[in-house]
Design an enzyme around this catalytic site. Structure first.
Site, PDB file in Angstrom:
ATOM      1  N   LYS A  22       3.743   7.050  13.620  1.00 13.23           N
ATOM      2  CA  LYS A  22       4.177   6.634  12.273  1.00 13.23           C
ATOM      3  C   LYS A  22       3.308   7.305  11.222  1.00 13.23           C
ATOM      4  O   LYS A  22       3.825   7.831  10.230  1.00 13.23           O
ATOM      5  CB  LYS A  22       4.042   5.120  12.134  1.00 13.23           C
ATOM      6  CG  LYS A  22       4.140   4.602  10.716  1.00 13.23           C
ATOM      7  CD  LYS A  22       4.031   3.105  10.608  1.00 13.23           C
ATOM      8  CE  LYS A  22       2.638   2.616  10.564  1.00 13.23           C
ATOM      9  NZ  LYS A  22       1.937   2.686   9.266  1.00 13.23           N
ATOM     10  N   ASN A  23       1.999   7.312  11.441  1.00 17.97           N
ATOM     11  CA  ASN A  23       1.093   7.775  10.397  1.00 17.97           C
ATOM     12  C   ASN A  23       0.955   9.293  10.319  1.00 17.97           C
ATOM     13  O   ASN A  23       0.314   9.805   9.407  1.00 17.97           O
ATOM     14  CB  ASN A  23      -0.283   7.113  10.576  1.00 17.97           C
ATOM     15  CG  ASN A  23      -0.215   5.636  10.240  1.00 17.97           C
ATOM     16  OD1 ASN A  23       0.774   5.150   9.687  1.00 17.97           O
ATOM     17  ND2 ASN A  23      -1.242   4.898  10.617  1.00 17.97           N
ATOM     18  N   CYS A 117      -1.884  -5.717  -0.513  1.00 23.86           N
ATOM     19  CA  CYS A 117      -1.785  -5.517   0.931  1.00 23.86           C
ATOM     20  C   CYS A 117      -2.671  -6.555   1.621  1.00 23.86           C
ATOM     21  O   CYS A 117      -3.742  -6.900   1.150  1.00 23.86           O
ATOM     22  CB  CYS A 117      -2.272  -4.104   1.253  1.00 23.86           C
ATOM     23  SG  CYS A 117      -2.149  -3.728   2.972  1.00 23.86           S
ATOM     24  N   ARG A 122      -6.830  -1.743  -1.682  1.00 22.68           N
ATOM     25  CA  ARG A 122      -6.438  -0.382  -1.302  1.00 22.68           C
ATOM     26  C   ARG A 122      -6.161   0.479  -2.540  1.00 22.68           C
ATOM     27  O   ARG A 122      -5.033   0.783  -2.872  1.00 22.68           O
ATOM     28  CB  ARG A 122      -5.220  -0.426  -0.387  1.00 22.68           C
ATOM     29  CG  ARG A 122      -5.506  -1.216   0.887  1.00 22.68           C
ATOM     30  CD  ARG A 122      -4.379  -1.186   1.867  1.00 22.68           C
ATOM     31  NE  ARG A 122      -4.268   0.121   2.514  1.00 22.68           N
ATOM     32  CZ  ARG A 122      -3.311   0.363   3.416  1.00 22.68           C
ATOM     33  NH1 ARG A 122      -2.403  -0.548   3.686  1.00 22.68           N
ATOM     34  NH2 ARG A 122      -3.243   1.548   4.004  1.00 22.68           N
ATOM     35  N   ASP A 308      -6.951   0.561  12.825  1.00 26.82           N
ATOM     36  CA  ASP A 308      -5.595   0.107  13.205  1.00 26.82           C
ATOM     37  C   ASP A 308      -5.539  -0.435  14.617  1.00 26.82           C
ATOM     38  O   ASP A 308      -4.493  -0.935  15.037  1.00 26.82           O
ATOM     39  CB  ASP A 308      -4.590   1.257  13.069  1.00 26.82           C
ATOM     40  CG  ASP A 308      -4.426   1.674  11.624  1.00 26.82           C
ATOM     41  OD1 ASP A 308      -3.876   2.755  11.378  1.00 26.82           O
ATOM     42  OD2 ASP A 308      -4.886   0.932  10.737  1.00 26.82           O
ATOM     43  N   ARG A 400       7.859  -2.582  11.141  1.00 26.61           N
ATOM     44  CA  ARG A 400       7.444  -1.485  10.258  1.00 26.61           C
ATOM     45  C   ARG A 400       6.818  -0.358  11.056  1.00 26.61           C
ATOM     46  O   ARG A 400       6.905   0.801  10.677  1.00 26.61           O
ATOM     47  CB  ARG A 400       6.427  -1.994   9.238  1.00 26.61           C
ATOM     48  CG  ARG A 400       6.984  -2.919   8.197  1.00 26.61           C
ATOM     49  CD  ARG A 400       5.999  -3.110   7.084  1.00 26.61           C
ATOM     50  NE  ARG A 400       5.470  -1.827   6.642  1.00 26.61           N
ATOM     51  CZ  ARG A 400       4.428  -1.711   5.816  1.00 26.61           C
ATOM     52  NH1 ARG A 400       3.818  -2.782   5.366  1.00 26.61           N
ATOM     53  NH2 ARG A 400       3.998  -0.525   5.437  1.00 26.61           N
TER      54      ARG A 400
HETATM   55  C1  EPZ Z   1      -4.000   5.276   6.384  1.00 22.98           C
HETATM   56  O1  EPZ Z   1      -3.922   4.459   5.232  1.00 22.98           O
HETATM   57  C2  EPZ Z   1      -3.083   4.641   7.418  1.00 22.98           C
HETATM   58  N1  EPZ Z   1      -1.719   4.613   6.909  1.00 22.98           N
HETATM   59  C3  EPZ Z   1      -3.550   3.216   7.712  1.00 22.98           C
HETATM   60  O2  EPZ Z   1      -2.705   2.687   8.729  1.00 22.98           O
HETATM   61  C4  EPZ Z   1      -4.978   3.277   8.222  1.00 22.98           C
HETATM   62  O3  EPZ Z   1      -5.457   1.969   8.441  1.00 22.98           O
HETATM   63  C5  EPZ Z   1      -5.873   3.983   7.189  1.00 22.98           C
HETATM   64  O4  EPZ Z   1      -5.334   5.290   6.892  1.00 22.98           O
HETATM   65  C6  EPZ Z   1      -7.289   4.152   7.673  1.00 22.98           C
HETATM   66  O5  EPZ Z   1      -7.315   4.926   8.810  1.00 22.98           O
HETATM   67  C7  EPZ Z   1      -0.999   5.755   6.923  1.00 22.98           C
HETATM   68  O6  EPZ Z   1      -1.467   6.794   7.333  1.00 22.98           O
HETATM   69  C8  EPZ Z   1       0.416   5.672   6.421  1.00 22.98           C
HETATM   70  P1  EPZ Z   1      -7.326   5.317   3.460  1.00 22.98           P
HETATM   71  P2  EPZ Z   1      -4.572   4.956   3.840  1.00 22.98           P
HETATM   72  O7  EPZ Z   1      -6.937   5.931   2.174  1.00 22.98           O
HETATM   73  O8  EPZ Z   1      -4.515   6.421   3.766  1.00 22.98           O
HETATM   74  C9  EPZ Z   1     -10.447   3.197   0.613  1.00 22.98           C
HETATM   75  C10 EPZ Z   1      -1.284   1.115   9.738  1.00 22.98           C
HETATM   76  O9  EPZ Z   1      -1.496  -0.018  10.180  1.00 22.98           O
HETATM   77  N2  EPZ Z   1      -9.843   4.057  -0.425  1.00 22.98           N
HETATM   78  O10 EPZ Z   1      -7.806   6.210   4.564  1.00 22.98           O
HETATM   79  O11 EPZ Z   1      -3.954   4.161   2.756  1.00 22.98           O
HETATM   80  C11 EPZ Z   1      -9.459   2.165   1.144  1.00 22.98           C
HETATM   81  O12 EPZ Z   1      -9.476   0.998   0.366  1.00 22.98           O
HETATM   82  C12 EPZ Z   1      -1.890   1.535   8.417  1.00 22.98           C
HETATM   83  O13 EPZ Z   1      -0.594   1.999  10.309  1.00 22.98           O
HETATM   84  C13 EPZ Z   1     -10.431   4.115  -1.672  1.00 22.98           C
HETATM   85  O14 EPZ Z   1     -11.431   3.461  -1.938  1.00 22.98           O
HETATM   86  O15 EPZ Z   1      -6.078   4.505   4.031  1.00 22.98           O
HETATM   87  C14 EPZ Z   1      -9.977   1.918   2.535  1.00 22.98           C
HETATM   88  O16 EPZ Z   1     -11.020   0.985   2.501  1.00 22.98           O
HETATM   89  C15 EPZ Z   1      -2.673   0.414   7.759  1.00 22.98           C
HETATM   90  N3  EPZ Z   1      -9.863   4.918  -2.620  1.00 22.98           N
HETATM   91  C16 EPZ Z   1     -10.520   3.273   2.973  1.00 22.98           C
HETATM   92  O17 EPZ Z   1     -10.754   3.998   1.752  1.00 22.98           O
HETATM   93  C17 EPZ Z   1      -8.753   5.675  -2.364  1.00 22.98           C
HETATM   94  O18 EPZ Z   1      -8.282   6.412  -3.259  1.00 22.98           O
HETATM   95  C18 EPZ Z   1      -9.581   4.084   3.854  1.00 22.98           C
HETATM   96  O19 EPZ Z   1      -8.347   4.145   3.187  1.00 22.98           O
HETATM   97  C19 EPZ Z   1      -8.174   5.608  -1.074  1.00 22.98           C
HETATM   98  C20 EPZ Z   1      -8.738   4.800  -0.116  1.00 22.98           C
END
Ligand code: EPZ
Length: 460
Positions: A22-23, A117, A122, A308, A400
């Site tokens: 998915k990701n 969320c 996020r 995850d 999802r």
């Molecule tokens: C991706 O989300 C995945 N989703 C998530 O999977 C996964 O948990 C996550 O990466 C971490 O590996 C998809 O790929 C569609 P991040 P993403 O930006 O990109 C902080 C699932 O269950 N952050 O890597 O949204 C954020 O709050 C989902 O399949 C900022 O501070 O996650 C988090 O603490 C859930 N500022 C950390 O970084 C930003 O601009 C990692 O977030 C962006 C993120």
């Protein structure tokens, strides 16, 4: 709203194919709106999130459909509109992945800020900072990101945030940088295999991205990339979920079509807990000779244990011998599954920055509520291990990210029925798993603002 009735206590045993990631599929699908010509994606799972993002793309003038061979076929029909509306984006945060492709190909994007969320705060500040570094004018207006750029210029960009890098942020900036003049260097880039898979798709279409899988990614800007045929990598999170399901039920499971090197940290901790883990090419075989031992872990960015998989591993630890401490460095508050696991007899406690898990001999069936995608998977696994009939409500969370999970688990002995509340109230317990019990299709469809009142998009 669908629910699952899960009759636990049966060890899962047999071979399970793993679906596409998915990701990986979501950022590639988003990027394909910016491709010149047609993109054909293989191994894209039939998920609500894929349906939702496809609906977003259609509102952006992009044709998305599955052909007779199950390939997802994408082609931009026009360069407008460029607005990803709140009504759809709120359904799935990953819709924010259209930002970089829109900005790169069309020079303009108006994308709703993703909604709240259940797994924690996020923000997308790193995405926006990265796109602004490429020369885009980025503003927030009435809950929307409004980004414009007459042209993009290569830049040095660091994507480190307080919890490490950003997976979709790296995807957004990397894709936009394909259209920038000159070289872009992203430091503190996310190293996840899904980011690498996106880069493979972009490079196959003529992009020039190097440093794949490292935290320093370089992009030599060109005038974008062409649409190509691409096979999405297997889903490492689904693979981990299925391995843990086998172990939690005391079963013997072999996964097919996986990339074992994407799961090294997970396989290591399963071995540390005492599980038998055997890798042969693209298959992984696990079983447990007896109760597993507790092992503490920290969920962190790749190549560490994925956040995850944190909820699923926590569920496994509820049945291990001893005490374990669980910390999630990526989403420190991602513990909504704890109170529901406790309802099933787990001895789990929220602690500063994580959770303490004290293994118990067995869990007991109970009605529980899913709160997010991976928490619902953890509760499903717990119910499969518990004697008796559990009810898991709000399985739309599960739909999802897992394609027909109940059918696939049933193929290896899992007893799971998908029902509505009304069907449940009209069903006697002895009928639940009788031979003539009807199997119901997972029902999900997403209406995009344009299609409301006409054709409902069918699941893709
Ligand atoms: C991706 O989300 C995945 N989703 C998530 O999977 C996964 O948990 C996550 O990466 C971490 O590996 C998809 O790929 C569609 P991040 P993403 O930006 O990109 C902080 C699932 O269950 N952050 O890597 O949204 C954020 O709050 C989902 O399949 C900022 O501070 O996650 C988090 O603490 C859930 N500022 C950390 O970084 C930003 O601009 C990692 O977030 C962006 C993120």
């Amino acid at each position: 709203m669908d629910l699952f009735v899960i009759r636990g206590g049966t060890p899962l045993s047999g071979r399970l194919p793993v679906r596409g990631s998915k990701n990986a599929a979501l950022p590639i699908l988003a990027a394909s709106l910016a491709a010149e010509g047609e993109t054909r994606l293989a191994n894209v799972p039939a998920l609500v999130d894929v349906t939702t993002l496809s609906a977003v793309l259609r509102t952006l003038g992009v044709d998305v459909h599955r052909d007779a061979d199950g390939m997802l076929v994408v082609r931009s029909e026009s360069n407008e509109p460029c607005v990803a509306e709140y009504d759809l984006v709120r359904k799935m945060r990953a819709s924010v992945c259209v930002l970089g492709p829109l900005l790169g190909r069309r020079g303009t994007a108006r994308v709703s800020l993703p909604g709240g969320c259940n797994i924690g705060h996020r923000p997308i500040d790193l995405h926006l900072r990265g796109l602004a570094s490429l020369g885009a004018d980025v503003r927030l207006e009435h809950g929307y990101v409004v980004a414009t750029a007459s042209s993009l210029l290569g830049a040095q960009i660091d994507l480190a945030g307080p919890q490490g890098s950003t997976v979709t942020g790296t995807c957004n900036v990397m894709t936009a940088a394909c259209f920038a003049k000159g070289r872009t260097v992203i430091t503190s880039a996310a190293r996840e295999p899904e980011v690498v898979d996106l880069a493979h798709y972009l490079n196959a279409g003529g992009a020039r991205i190097s440093g794949l899988g490292t935290d320093v990614v370089e992009i030599e800007g060109t005038d974008g990339f062409a649409g190509v045929e691409h096979q999405v990598i297997p889903d490492r999170i689904e693979a981990a979920t299925l391995l843990i399901a086998g172990l939690m039920t005391g079963g013997d499971v072999t996964l097919e079509n996986v990339v074992p090197t994407h799961l090294t940290a997970v396989l290591d901790i399963l071995r540390q807990m005492g599980a038998f883990v055997e890798i042969r090419g693209a298959t992984i075989h696990v079983h447990a000779a007896g109760p597993l031992s507790s092992v503490s872990f920290v969920a962190e960015p790749y190549p560490g244990i994925p956040t995850d998989v944190q909820a699923q591993l926590t569920a496994l630890l509820t049945l291990a011998r001893g005490k374990a401490e669980v910390v999630d460095r990526v989403f420190p508050d991602r513990f909504l599954h704890l109170p529901e696991l406790a309802r099933m007899g787990a001895d789990v406690r929220r602690a500063e920055g994580g959770a303490h898990v004290f293994g118990v001999k067995s869990l007991s069936a109970a009605p529980v509520m899913a709160s997010d995608l991976r928490a619902s998977a953890a509760l499903l696994l717990a119910a499969l291990s518990a004697e008796g009939d559990s009810i898991l409500r709000r399985v739309y969370h599960l739909d999802r990210g897992y394609e027909r999970l109940e059918e696939r688990l049933a193929a290896v002995g899992g007893q799971i029925r998908r029902l509505t509340e009304a069907e449940l109230s009209n069903c006697r317990p002895e009928e639940l798993f009788s031979d003539h019990a009807p199997v119901r299709e997972p029902h999900f469809a997403v209406t995009s603002p344009k299609s409301r009142g006409s054709r409902r998009e069918q699941s893709l």
